[in-house]
Scaffold this active site. Structure first.
Site: not given
Ligand SMILES: *[C@@H]1O[C@H](CO)[C@@H](O)[C@H](O)[C@H]1NC(C)=O
Ligand SMILES: *[C@@H]1O[C@H](CO)[C@@H](O)[C@H](O)[C@H]1NC(C)=O
Ligand SMILES: *[C@@H]1O[C@H](CO)[C@@H](O)[C@H](O)[C@H]1NC(C)=O
Ligand SMILES: *[C@@H]1O[C@H](CO)[C@@H](O)[C@H](O)[C@H]1NC(C)=O
Ligand SMILES: [Zn+2]
Length: 490
Positions: A307, A319, A353-354, A381, A451
């Site tokens: 993504h 990520d 995606e998140e 991912d 994140h």
């Protein structure tokens, strides 16, 4: 990777739905009149026939697999996916859903993959647009201290002057229920221990609604990570319908444990939380699609993916910049070698995606009419660190084929075929019976950086990315070029 938040909650529903969708998608005619004995006999027969041929057919790809590996790991393409990732993330930075940066990222990749000679197009998607704004938290009692926070995706903000309240620290949802009467008008701090991401992320996902149900005014949640140097980790949270929406942010392990110790000593804790977070109307975005068309069955597809969006912190290199780049690199390697498989190789760089696999779900809804032509779906991912194997979900017959395919990866020592292919973005296809594969890497550090502001190029390693790219390209190419599509699980 973001979406596991809803999985614990929805797992049983998903299993039920997947059963239903298996029936409706794989057996569009009434399923029950077909004798299950006949189905089993045919499948067994098919399996037996394939088992005798498939090893020899796949072994015939040893030379081409070696060429792909040599090019990616030792040859002219050495470090290319790493360099591409660095150029991309250094230029664009992070790319949260709805942001101008995400638009720039999609334009950048469209342009870069077109210049690379691939067949590229964009597919429109409406995506969520949450903005963090300014945010801060300070402990006022028992002593003054700034708390490092990151508001959680989809959280509401506080009034401009913030919310100042006494704190209740709990270690679990059970403790919150037990002490419900103490939570009224408090800021609930969750200091849950880290067990695993899949399990512990329930606190990030549902902490705000659970606390609101017992009268809390805000929540601060210990970051979902096994390791911290005072780093808060953001991610999506999920308000429950019909429950008051209260502001929610993650705090660091260090501050969660500090407040827990104060509470154990019976000391009164007071915190002021200020957040400007808000949700704007959905924004326009795109899934970015690049292809090498198959020469014999162009309508049949092996899909590779990662993504393009990230959170609004760090660079989103791990990520999922890395997963996106190896999914592009795999096509570049195949093209550079002048190879063209029987079936189409399609790289999809998902958007949003998140925010819950939003781009991928819309892609599935739009393209599920062609379900029977999707041979294999692949997603990276979970980081692009040292690869250790391929995770795979599919029928026994498909697994037998894949066990032969991974033997071609002997030169890079990744011949393990593991259980459970996974990925938020490929799961709709897998639920409908399409075989699915994901990259398993030595990922012990993944959730350290996940994140956070620490998700930068500094986490990435060029040699690891060479190996990941080689693995991804060999698997995609060989499956796309075999005589037959992989056998379905339903
Ligand atoms: C098994 O396959 C063979 C040829 O591939 C076919 O002749 C035979 O009828 C099949 N048997 C069953 C039980 O489907
Ligand atoms: C690839 O990266 C490695 C590790 O940084 C370095 O030793 C090597 O020289 C690089 N190769 C190329 C072709 O840039
Ligand atoms: C289905 O596949 C065909 C052949 O590749 C293509 O022309 C068509 O656009 C596809 N339809 C959808 C909804 O993806
Ligand atoms: C694979 O393992 C062998 C034996 O341990 C080692 O010599 C080789 O360098 C490894 N190859 C890669 C690409 O890691
Ligand atoms: Zn991700």
């Amino acid at each position: 990777m973001a979406w596991e938040g809803r999985l614990p909650f929805l797992l049983s529903i998903f299993m039920f739905l997947s059963m239903l969708s298996s029936l409706s998608d794989c057996h569009p005619h009434p399923a029950w009149p077909v004798s299950s004995r006949a189905v089993t006999a045919a499948a067994t027969n098919y399996t037996a026939r394939k088992a005798s041929d498939v090893a020899a057919e796949v072994a015939g790809y040893a030379d081409v697999a070696k060429q792909i590996i040599d090019l990616a790991v030792f040859g002219a393409a050495q470090n290319r996916s790493y360099r591409r990732l660095a150029d991309f993330t250094d230029t664009i930075g992070n790319r949260v859903s709805g942001s101008h940066n995400l638009d720039l990222a999609i334009k950048y990749m469209h342009n870069a993959m077109t210049q690379d000679g691939l067949d590229v197009h964009l597919e429109p998607v409406k995506i969520p647009h949450w903005v963090r704004g300014k945010e801060s938290a300070e402990m006022i009692a028992p002593r003054a201290k700034n708390l490092a926070i990151l508001g959680l995706g989809s959280s509401v903000g506080t009034p401009p002057e913030g919310i100042k309240a006494e704190v209740l620290v709990v270690q679990s949802f059970e403790e919150l229920k037990r002490r419900a009467s103490e939570a009224v008008d408090k800021i609930v701090v969750f200091n849950q221990p880290f067990v695993s991401y899949g399990e512990t992320v329930a606190y990030r996902a549902y902490g705000a609604s659970e606390a609101a149900k017992v009268g809390a005014v805000a929540t601060l949640i210990r970051s979902i990570t096994p390791f911290s140097i005072n780093s808060p980790h953001t991610g999506l949270q999920d308000y429950q319908d019909g429950v008051k929406r209260i502001p929610t942010a993650c705090i660091t392990i260090e501050d969660a444990e500090l407040m827990w110790r104060f509470a154990q000593r019976g000391q009164k804790i007071v915190v002021r939380l200020t957040m400007e977070a808000k949700t704007l109307p959905d924004a326009d975005s795109f899934n970015t699609v690049a292809e090498i068309k198959g020469w014999q069955h162009p309508e049949q597809v092996v899909l590779l993916s990662g993504h393009l969006d990230s959170w609004d912190v760090g660079q989103g290199a791990m990520d999922d910049g890395g997963g996106a780049m190896i999914s592009w690199e795999a096509l570049s390697l195949i093209k550079d070698l002048g190879l063209r498989p029987r079936r189409t190789l399609r790289t999809v760089l998902w958007t949003a995606e998140e925010q819950g696999g939003v781009g991928a779900q819309q892609y599935y809804d739009l393209h599920k009419a062609n379900l029977s032509n999707i041979d294999l779906v692949m997603e990276s991912d979970l980081g692009t660190f040292t690869p250790v194997g391929l995770q795979f979900t599919g029928s026994d017959a498909a697994r037998k084929v894949m066990e032969e395919v991974v033997k071609l990866l002997a030169p890079i020592n990744t011949t393990k075929l593991e259980a459970h292919g996974e990925g938020t973005d490929i799961s709709p296809w897998m639920q409908a019976g399409v075989p699915g594969a994901s990259l398993h890497v030595a990922d012990s550090r993944y959730f350290w950086f996940h994140h956070t502001e620490g998700d930068t190029m500094t986490v990435q390693d060029p040699q690891d990315m060479n190996l990941c790219s080689a693995l991804w390209a060999v698997v995609a190419y060989v499956v796309a070029d075999l005589q037959d599509m992989l056998h379905r699980s339903c």
